[in-house]
Design a protein around this motif. Structure first.
Motif, PDB file in Angstrom:
ATOM      1  N   ARG A   1     -22.907  -0.446  -8.345  1.00  0.00           N
ATOM      2  CA  ARG A   1     -23.638  -1.665  -8.688  1.00  0.00           C
ATOM      3  C   ARG A   1     -23.264  -2.780  -7.719  1.00  0.00           C
ATOM      4  N   GLY A   2     -24.230  -3.617  -7.404  1.00  0.00           N
ATOM      5  CA  GLY A   2     -23.966  -4.799  -6.595  1.00  0.00           C
ATOM      6  C   GLY A   2     -24.063  -4.532  -5.104  1.00  0.00           C
ATOM      7  N   THR A   3     -23.661  -5.523  -4.342  1.00  0.00           N
ATOM      8  CA  THR A   3     -23.715  -5.478  -2.884  1.00  0.00           C
ATOM      9  C   THR A   3     -22.485  -4.761  -2.348  1.00  0.00           C
ATOM     10  N   PRO A   4     -22.656  -3.852  -1.392  1.00  0.00           N
ATOM     11  CA  PRO A   4     -21.489  -3.144  -0.864  1.00  0.00           C
ATOM     12  C   PRO A   4     -20.555  -4.070  -0.106  1.00  0.00           C
ATOM     13  N   GLY A   5     -19.285  -3.852  -0.268  1.00  0.00           N
ATOM     14  CA  GLY A   5     -18.267  -4.595   0.462  1.00  0.00           C
ATOM     15  C   GLY A   5     -17.473  -3.644   1.338  1.00  0.00           C
ATOM     16  N   ARG A   6     -16.536  -4.207   2.041  1.00  0.00           N
ATOM     17  CA  ARG A   6     -15.676  -3.394   2.904  1.00  0.00           C
ATOM     18  C   ARG A   6     -14.496  -2.904   2.069  1.00  0.00           C
ATOM     19  N   PHE A   7     -14.199  -1.612   2.163  1.00  0.00           N
ATOM     20  CA  PHE A   7     -13.138  -1.031   1.354  1.00  0.00           C
ATOM     21  C   PHE A   7     -12.531   0.188   2.033  1.00  0.00           C
ATOM     22  N   VAL A   8     -11.347   0.537   1.575  1.00  0.00           N
ATOM     23  CA  VAL A   8     -10.701   1.810   1.876  1.00  0.00           C
ATOM     24  C   VAL A   8     -10.152   2.335   0.559  1.00  0.00           C
ATOM     25  N   GLN A   9      -9.953   3.630   0.496  1.00  0.00           N
ATOM     26  CA  GLN A   9      -9.376   4.201  -0.716  1.00  0.00           C
ATOM     27  C   GLN A   9      -8.599   5.456  -0.357  1.00  0.00           C
ATOM     28  N   ALA A  10      -7.685   5.817  -1.246  1.00  0.00           N
ATOM     29  CA  ALA A  10      -6.897   7.033  -1.074  1.00  0.00           C
ATOM     30  C   ALA A  10      -6.819   7.741  -2.410  1.00  0.00           C
ATOM     31  N   ARG A  11      -7.007   9.064  -2.386  1.00  0.00           N
ATOM     32  CA  ARG A  11      -6.885   9.885  -3.583  1.00  0.00           C
ATOM     33  C   ARG A  11      -5.902  11.002  -3.291  1.00  0.00           C
ATOM     34  N   ARG A  12      -4.934  11.146  -4.186  1.00  0.00           N
ATOM     35  CA  ARG A  12      -3.990  12.257  -4.050  1.00  0.00           C
ATOM     36  C   ARG A  12      -4.669  13.499  -4.599  1.00  0.00           C
ATOM     37  N   ASP A  13      -4.628  14.589  -3.833  1.00  0.00           N
ATOM     38  CA  ASP A  13      -5.316  15.789  -4.291  1.00  0.00           C
ATOM     39  C   ASP A  13      -4.611  16.391  -5.507  1.00  0.00           C
ATOM     40  N   GLU A  14      -5.281  17.317  -6.151  1.00  0.00           N
ATOM     41  CA  GLU A  14      -4.801  17.879  -7.423  1.00  0.00           C
ATOM     42  C   GLU A  14      -3.464  18.596  -7.306  1.00  0.00           C
ATOM     43  N   ASP A  15      -3.175  19.186  -6.150  1.00  0.00           N
ATOM     44  CA  ASP A  15      -1.880  19.856  -6.016  1.00  0.00           C
ATOM     45  C   ASP A  15      -0.796  18.911  -5.494  1.00  0.00           C
TER      46      ASP A  15
ATOM     47  N   VAL B   1       0.837  -1.199   0.000  1.00  0.00           N
ATOM     48  CA  VAL B   1       0.000   0.000   0.000  1.00  0.00           C
ATOM     49  C   VAL B   1       0.873   1.251   0.000  1.00  0.00           C
ATOM     50  N   ARG B   2       1.909   1.279   0.837  1.00  0.00           N
ATOM     51  CA  ARG B   2       2.801   2.448   0.872  1.00  0.00           C
ATOM     52  C   ARG B   2       3.433   2.684  -0.500  1.00  0.00           C
ATOM     53  N   ASP B   3       3.920   1.612  -1.137  1.00  0.00           N
ATOM     54  CA  ASP B   3       4.538   1.745  -2.457  1.00  0.00           C
ATOM     55  C   ASP B   3       3.523   2.196  -3.510  1.00  0.00           C
ATOM     56  N   THR B   4       2.292   1.708  -3.407  1.00  0.00           N
ATOM     57  CA  THR B   4       1.235   2.117  -4.335  1.00  0.00           C
ATOM     58  C   THR B   4       0.902   3.589  -4.139  1.00  0.00           C
ATOM     59  N   LEU B   5       0.795   4.028  -2.889  1.00  0.00           N
ATOM     60  CA  LEU B   5       0.524   5.433  -2.606  1.00  0.00           C
ATOM     61  C   LEU B   5       1.642   6.318  -3.154  1.00  0.00           C
ATOM     62  N   ALA B   6       2.872   5.869  -3.028  1.00  0.00           N
ATOM     63  CA  ALA B   6       4.016   6.649  -3.509  1.00  0.00           C
ATOM     64  C   ALA B   6       3.955   6.857  -5.017  1.00  0.00           C
ATOM     65  N   GLY B   7       3.296   5.945  -5.727  1.00  0.00           N
ATOM     66  CA  GLY B   7       3.189   6.049  -7.173  1.00  0.00           C
ATOM     67  C   GLY B   7       1.995   6.836  -7.669  1.00  0.00           C
ATOM     68  N   LEU B   8       1.137   7.305  -6.758  1.00  0.00           N
ATOM     69  CA  LEU B   8      -0.035   8.064  -7.184  1.00  0.00           C
ATOM     70  C   LEU B   8       0.372   9.438  -7.704  1.00  0.00           C
ATOM     71  N   THR B   9      -0.169   9.806  -8.833  1.00  0.00           N
ATOM     72  CA  THR B   9       0.027  11.146  -9.364  1.00  0.00           C
ATOM     73  C   THR B   9      -1.133  12.016  -8.887  1.00  0.00           C
ATOM     74  N   PRO B  10      -0.966  13.336  -8.891  1.00  0.00           N
ATOM     75  CA  PRO B  10      -2.070  14.196  -8.460  1.00  0.00           C
ATOM     76  C   PRO B  10      -3.371  13.864  -9.203  1.00  0.00           C
ATOM     77  N   GLY B  11      -4.443  13.692  -8.431  1.00  0.00           N
ATOM     78  CA  GLY B  11      -5.756  13.370  -8.978  1.00  0.00           C
ATOM     79  C   GLY B  11      -6.035  11.886  -9.118  1.00  0.00           C
ATOM     80  N   SER B  12      -5.040  11.030  -8.919  1.00  0.00           N
ATOM     81  CA  SER B  12      -5.270   9.590  -9.063  1.00  0.00           C
ATOM     82  C   SER B  12      -5.610   8.966  -7.705  1.00  0.00           C
ATOM     83  N   PHE B  13      -6.083   7.729  -7.740  1.00  0.00           N
ATOM     84  CA  PHE B  13      -6.514   7.071  -6.511  1.00  0.00           C
ATOM     85  C   PHE B  13      -6.170   5.585  -6.534  1.00  0.00           C
TER      86      PHE B  13
END
Length: 139
Positions: free
Chosen positions: A41-55, A10-22
């Motif tokens: 669509r579909g049945t809700p599952g358990r999730f987390v997400q991260a989005r890098r802001d535009e700046d 997850v840390r490595d994935t976050l490090a690769g996020l460009t502004p505006g990506s998630f």
């Protein structure tokens, strides 16, 4: 905090996020996966997400919201308290940012990827997700 190899991923994935990506991390579900969940669509599952802001300065972390506060996931008060102790803000909290639906939210500085990764993985663990089965979707 959870000590699991997923945290490094997850840390490595976050490090690769460009502004505006998630990145979306979710439990596998035959009813609702990846883009289908994002499109409602579909049945809700358990999730987390991260989005890098535009700046590029911050990450907006979000987690499935408790049904008791208008979200999708049934969650007891003990679980919600544990999530708040990890740093999450819930709808109705003074610190909660109303930037979308009734999800748990937290802004974390881009410079603190380790904390963001730990928070996301710890949250999945508190929600009872088998960390070995988490699916990752980038967008």
């Amino acid at each position: 905090m959870t000590d699991h190899p997923l945290q490094d991923h997850v840390r490595d994935t976050l490090a690769g996020l460009t502004p505006g990506s998630f990145v979306l991390l979710e439990e596998p579900s035959p009813e609702r996966r990846g883009l289908g969940r994002l499109l409602g669509r579909g049945t809700p599952g358990r999730f987390v997400q991260a989005r890098r802001d535009e700046d590029g300065a911050d990450l907006l972390l979000e987690a499935v919201g408790p049904a008791s506060l208008g979200g999708e996931h049934p969650m007891d008060d003990t679980t919600l308290a544990r999530l708040r102790s990890l740093g999450w803000h819930a709808p109705g909290d003074a610190e909660w940012e109303p930037v979308g639906g009734p999800l748990l939210r937290r802004f974390v500085p881009w410079s603190d990827l380790e904390r963001a990764a730990a928070m996301l993985v710890d949250t999945l663990a508190v929600l009872g997700v088998d960390l070995g089965t988490v699916r990752t979707t980038l967008g």
